[in-house]
Write a protein that holds these residues in place. Structure first.
Motif, PDB file in Angstrom:
ATOM      1  N   ASN A 144       0.851  -1.200   0.000  1.00 17.90           N
ATOM      2  CA  ASN A 144       0.000   0.000   0.000  1.00 17.90           C
ATOM      3  C   ASN A 144       0.883   1.244   0.000  1.00 17.90           C
ATOM      4  O   ASN A 144       0.818   2.085   0.902  1.00 17.90           O
ATOM      5  CB  ASN A 144      -0.951   0.016   1.197  1.00 17.90           C
ATOM      6  CG  ASN A 144      -1.916   1.187   1.152  1.00 17.90           C
ATOM      7  OD1 ASN A 144      -2.295   1.660   0.088  1.00 17.90           O
ATOM      8  ND2 ASN A 144      -2.308   1.682   2.317  1.00 17.90           N
ATOM      9  N   TYR A 153      -3.812  12.559  -4.272  1.00 14.26           N
ATOM     10  CA  TYR A 153      -4.322  11.393  -4.984  1.00 14.26           C
ATOM     11  C   TYR A 153      -4.534  10.158  -4.104  1.00 14.26           C
ATOM     12  O   TYR A 153      -5.101   9.172  -4.554  1.00 14.26           O
ATOM     13  CB  TYR A 153      -3.352  11.022  -6.124  1.00 14.26           C
ATOM     14  CG  TYR A 153      -3.220  12.103  -7.166  1.00 14.26           C
ATOM     15  CD1 TYR A 153      -4.191  12.268  -8.152  1.00 14.26           C
ATOM     16  CD2 TYR A 153      -2.125  12.970  -7.174  1.00 14.26           C
ATOM     17  CE1 TYR A 153      -4.072  13.245  -9.120  1.00 14.26           C
ATOM     18  CE2 TYR A 153      -1.994  13.958  -8.126  1.00 14.26           C
ATOM     19  CZ  TYR A 153      -2.965  14.107  -9.096  1.00 14.26           C
ATOM     20  OH  TYR A 153      -2.847  15.083 -10.043  1.00 14.26           O
ATOM     21  N   GLY A 154      -4.066  10.204  -2.865  1.00 15.72           N
ATOM     22  CA  GLY A 154      -4.213   9.061  -1.985  1.00 15.72           C
ATOM     23  C   GLY A 154      -3.089   8.054  -2.146  1.00 15.72           C
ATOM     24  O   GLY A 154      -2.190   8.200  -2.976  1.00 15.72           O
ATOM     25  N   ARG A 157      -3.853   2.197  -2.215  1.00 10.71           N
ATOM     26  CA  ARG A 157      -5.195   1.685  -1.948  1.00 10.71           C
ATOM     27  C   ARG A 157      -6.270   2.494  -2.689  1.00 10.71           C
ATOM     28  O   ARG A 157      -7.316   1.963  -3.047  1.00 10.71           O
ATOM     29  CB  ARG A 157      -5.457   1.736  -0.438  1.00 10.71           C
ATOM     30  CG  ARG A 157      -6.714   1.039   0.009  1.00 10.71           C
ATOM     31  CD  ARG A 157      -6.854   1.081   1.514  1.00 10.71           C
ATOM     32  NE  ARG A 157      -5.762   0.430   2.216  1.00 10.71           N
ATOM     33  CZ  ARG A 157      -5.636  -0.873   2.370  1.00 10.71           C
ATOM     34  NH1 ARG A 157      -6.540  -1.683   1.853  1.00 10.71           N
ATOM     35  NH2 ARG A 157      -4.609  -1.381   3.024  1.00 10.71           N
ATOM     36  N   ASP A 158      -6.005   3.772  -2.901  1.00 12.20           N
ATOM     37  CA  ASP A 158      -6.971   4.647  -3.568  1.00 12.20           C
ATOM     38  C   ASP A 158      -6.828   4.633  -5.081  1.00 12.20           C
ATOM     39  O   ASP A 158      -7.657   5.201  -5.787  1.00 12.20           O
ATOM     40  CB  ASP A 158      -6.792   6.081  -3.059  1.00 12.20           C
ATOM     41  CG  ASP A 158      -6.940   6.190  -1.562  1.00 12.20           C
ATOM     42  OD1 ASP A 158      -8.060   5.983  -1.070  1.00 12.20           O
ATOM     43  OD2 ASP A 158      -5.931   6.460  -0.879  1.00 12.20           O
ATOM     44  N   LEU A 159      -5.767   4.002  -5.591  1.00  8.22           N
ATOM     45  CA  LEU A 159      -5.455   4.061  -7.016  1.00  8.22           C
ATOM     46  C   LEU A 159      -5.704   2.744  -7.740  1.00  8.22           C
ATOM     47  O   LEU A 159      -5.596   2.675  -8.956  1.00  8.22           O
ATOM     48  CB  LEU A 159      -3.987   4.472  -7.206  1.00  8.22           C
ATOM     49  CG  LEU A 159      -3.605   5.835  -6.630  1.00  8.22           C
ATOM     50  CD1 LEU A 159      -2.095   6.048  -6.719  1.00  8.22           C
ATOM     51  CD2 LEU A 159      -4.340   6.959  -7.352  1.00  8.22           C
ATOM     52  N   ARG A 180     -15.233   2.158 -11.611  1.00  7.31           N
ATOM     53  CA  ARG A 180     -15.115   3.071 -10.471  1.00  7.31           C
ATOM     54  C   ARG A 180     -16.139   2.736  -9.389  1.00  7.31           C
ATOM     55  O   ARG A 180     -15.908   3.027  -8.216  1.00  7.31           O
ATOM     56  CB  ARG A 180     -15.337   4.513 -10.914  1.00  7.31           C
ATOM     57  CG  ARG A 180     -14.085   5.323 -11.188  1.00  7.31           C
ATOM     58  CD  ARG A 180     -13.208   4.730 -12.229  1.00  7.31           C
ATOM     59  NE  ARG A 180     -12.056   5.606 -12.509  1.00  7.31           N
ATOM     60  CZ  ARG A 180     -11.239   5.420 -13.508  1.00  7.31           C
ATOM     61  NH1 ARG A 180     -11.412   4.389 -14.319  1.00  7.31           N
ATOM     62  NH2 ARG A 180     -10.211   6.234 -13.700  1.00  7.31           N
ATOM     63  N   GLN A 190      -9.209  -5.104  -1.542  1.00  7.74           N
ATOM     64  CA  GLN A 190      -8.661  -4.390  -0.387  1.00  7.74           C
ATOM     65  C   GLN A 190      -8.003  -5.338   0.614  1.00  7.74           C
ATOM     66  O   GLN A 190      -7.151  -4.919   1.407  1.00  7.74           O
ATOM     67  CB  GLN A 190      -9.761  -3.573   0.303  1.00  7.74           C
ATOM     68  CG  GLN A 190     -10.331  -2.438  -0.538  1.00  7.74           C
ATOM     69  CD  GLN A 190      -9.309  -1.353  -0.839  1.00  7.74           C
ATOM     70  OE1 GLN A 190      -8.273  -1.265  -0.195  1.00  7.74           O
ATOM     71  NE2 GLN A 190      -9.601  -0.525  -1.824  1.00  7.74           N
ATOM     72  N   LYS A 208      -5.976   3.394 -11.689  1.00  5.90           N
ATOM     73  CA  LYS A 208      -6.540   4.664 -12.142  1.00  5.90           C
ATOM     74  C   LYS A 208      -5.453   5.534 -12.780  1.00  5.90           C
ATOM     75  O   LYS A 208      -4.335   5.608 -12.271  1.00  5.90           O
ATOM     76  CB  LYS A 208      -7.124   5.438 -10.968  1.00  5.90           C
ATOM     77  CG  LYS A 208      -8.298   4.785 -10.269  1.00  5.90           C
ATOM     78  CD  LYS A 208      -8.732   5.646  -9.084  1.00  5.90           C
ATOM     79  CE  LYS A 208      -9.836   4.976  -8.276  1.00  5.90           C
ATOM     80  NZ  LYS A 208     -10.208   5.793  -7.088  1.00  5.90           N
ATOM     81  N   ASP A 377       0.346  14.897   4.633  1.00  6.93           N
ATOM     82  CA  ASP A 377      -0.533  13.791   5.016  1.00  6.93           C
ATOM     83  C   ASP A 377      -0.169  13.242   6.392  1.00  6.93           C
ATOM     84  O   ASP A 377      -0.590  12.142   6.760  1.00  6.93           O
ATOM     85  CB  ASP A 377      -0.520  12.673   3.957  1.00  6.93           C
ATOM     86  CG  ASP A 377       0.883  12.183   3.635  1.00  6.93           C
ATOM     87  OD1 ASP A 377       1.699  12.051   4.566  1.00  6.93           O
ATOM     88  OD2 ASP A 377       1.161  11.908   2.454  1.00  6.93           O
TER      89      ASP A 377
END
Length: 464
Positions: A144, A153-154, A157-159, A180, A190, A208, A377
């Protein structure tokens, strides 16, 4: 019952493994193990055969990406029969879909290679790390990964849109969707994101993509305190809307260490306790230059900034970023030292920095403390290097453990995490288990035993 034994293609195996190779040791250079062999499969089918072979022979499996980690999460083990599985040959970019802003890529693809491929389509994959020239997508998924663009963009995990995973029993879960929105039950991908190879072998991912920025503004700003840096961050978030992509803090000692590397210099004439590397980017007709100019004027008038430089070219921006990268590269010259990767709520970052630096000044006054990180962050790296004349050995290791205890005590008190992005691996396992609740450990073990009941996948990583 089928009793046919699985055989392996010898061309994918390294039987006589060089003990000093990157397969054995990660970037810390501290791990040392004795695998039965290294396997370098070229396809999902070969990964399946390999897993089935290990099931039959009772061998544990340690998946590896670029092996650029810092917590011994993918290193060879000392104990037990096991094999290292490097995904480096599975490195194809299978498909880029510009209209869907997505890409399907195999786990062994190097991050920088992916960057170059999607940029040719006028797109961007925003994950960016200092190890981008070596780290691989599968490793980024398994850990991760975070990096410099998380605040916009995170994390990985977000991509990730979907995954392809070979499970511990040799079955393949194909979850390579590019949707999406998909609300059909548990989000299985996840489970594998951040699992550090303990639940299966990631062989491919769908990711993404974003429009490639047409305008990038890079700044290097001097500030008088960590508190002023956080004030500056809050102002940047408001003035630059969602265009702020990186906000790095670098202490004066860190900059001085970076300057020991070739062709790195401080672009400012003003000395300061801390420096901020700030970057904003946009695509389309937005006038980013005017927006950034207004923000800098506000920051100067509010006395948040002592001095600053705004990159006037791509070359100058690269030189500014070289300072941040040089901090990490210069550390390896100093023998065994403490690396930490912690996080606290952003509102507690300044307090954390002040308290950690003050406590270390008393506990290990003869060492060198470097403070830097992605404070936009809440993620900081405190690095503590022992005196140069301290020999390698028990005293040095005790000195390092004492430094770590000081840092972790502050982080615990401020409601933080001892691992913001590097993971747990084996190096932080004891510290993690000490802090995890009984309920958390029970849930983790339930997941592990349900997917990998034989404890075949990377045993000993994250928790026992």
């Amino acid at each position: 019952m089928d009793t046919t034994e699985t055989t392996l293609d010898e061309t994918i195996l390294i039987r006589d493994v060089d003990r000093g190779s990157h397969y054995i040791r990660d970037w810390t250079g501290e791990a040392d193990g004795n695998p039965s062999f290294v396997a370098r499969p070229r396809s999902v089918a070969e990964v399946v055969d390999l897993v089935r072979y290990c099931v039959e022979k009772g061998l544990a499996i340690v998946p590896q990406g670029g092996h650029t980690g810092l917590v011994e999460g993918a290193s060879a083990r000392i104990e037990g029969g096991h094999v290292l599985v490097s995904l480096e040959r599975m490195n194809r970019i299978r498909a880029i879909d510009p209209l869907n802003f997505s890409v399907e890529v195999e786990a062994g693809c190097v991050l920088e290679v992916l960057h170059q491929a999607v940029e040719a389509e006028d797109l961007m994959f925003p994950l960016s790390l200092g190890a981008k020239g070596s780290c691989q997508i599968g490793g980024n998924v398994a850990t991760n990964a975070g990096g410099i663009n998380v605040l916009r963009y995170g994390m990985m995990r977000d991509l990730v849109l979907g995954l392809e995973v070979v499970l511990p029993d040799g079955r393949v879960w194909n979850g390579l969707k590019t949707l999406r929105k998909d609300n059909t039950g548990y989000d299985l991908k996840q489970l594998f994101l951040g699992s550090e190879g303990t639940l299966g072998i990631v062989t491919a991912a769908t990711l993404k993509l974003f429009p490639r920025p047409s305008s990038i503004e890079t700044m290097f700003l001097a500030v008088s305190s960590a508190s002023d840096a956080i004030r500056l961050f809050a102002a940047a978030r408001r003035h630059l809307a969602d265009l702020l992509s990186a906000f790095e803090l670098i202490s004066d000692r860190s900059v001085e260490l970076a300057r020991t590397m070739p062709d790195i210099s401080n672009p400012l004439g003003t000395g300061a306790p801390y420096y901020v590397l700030l970057e904003a980017s946009s695509s389309g007709p937005l006038d980013l230059e005017v927006l950034v100019g207004g923000f800098l004027e506000f920051a100067m008038e509010a006395e948040m900034v002592l001095d600053g430089v705004r990159a006037s070219s791509v070359t100058q921006a690269q030189k500014i970023w070289a300072i941040r990268e040089g901090v990490v590269e210069a550390q390896v010259k100093h023998g065994t030292y403490l690396r930490t990767d912690v996080s606290v709520p952003i509102s507690q970052v300044a307090a954390c920095i002040d308290e950690v630096e003050a406590a270390l000044a008393e506990t290990v006054a003869d060492g060198v403390v470097l403070t830097y990180g992605h404070i936009g962050d809440g993620n900081m790296h405190f690095v503590v290097m022992p005196p140069r004349d301290m020999p390698e050995g028990p005293d040095r290791r005790s000195w390092i453990k004492a430094s770590e205890a000081v840092i972790f005590e502050v982080v615990d008190r401020l409601g933080g995490s001892i691992s913001a992005e590097h993971g747990i691996g084996r190096a932080k396992r004891n510290a993690f288990e000490k802090r995890a609740s009984a309920t958390q450990m029970d849930l983790l073990r339930t997941l592990k035993s349900g997917i990998d009941p034989a404890n075949r996948m990377n045993p000993g990583a994250i928790f026992e």
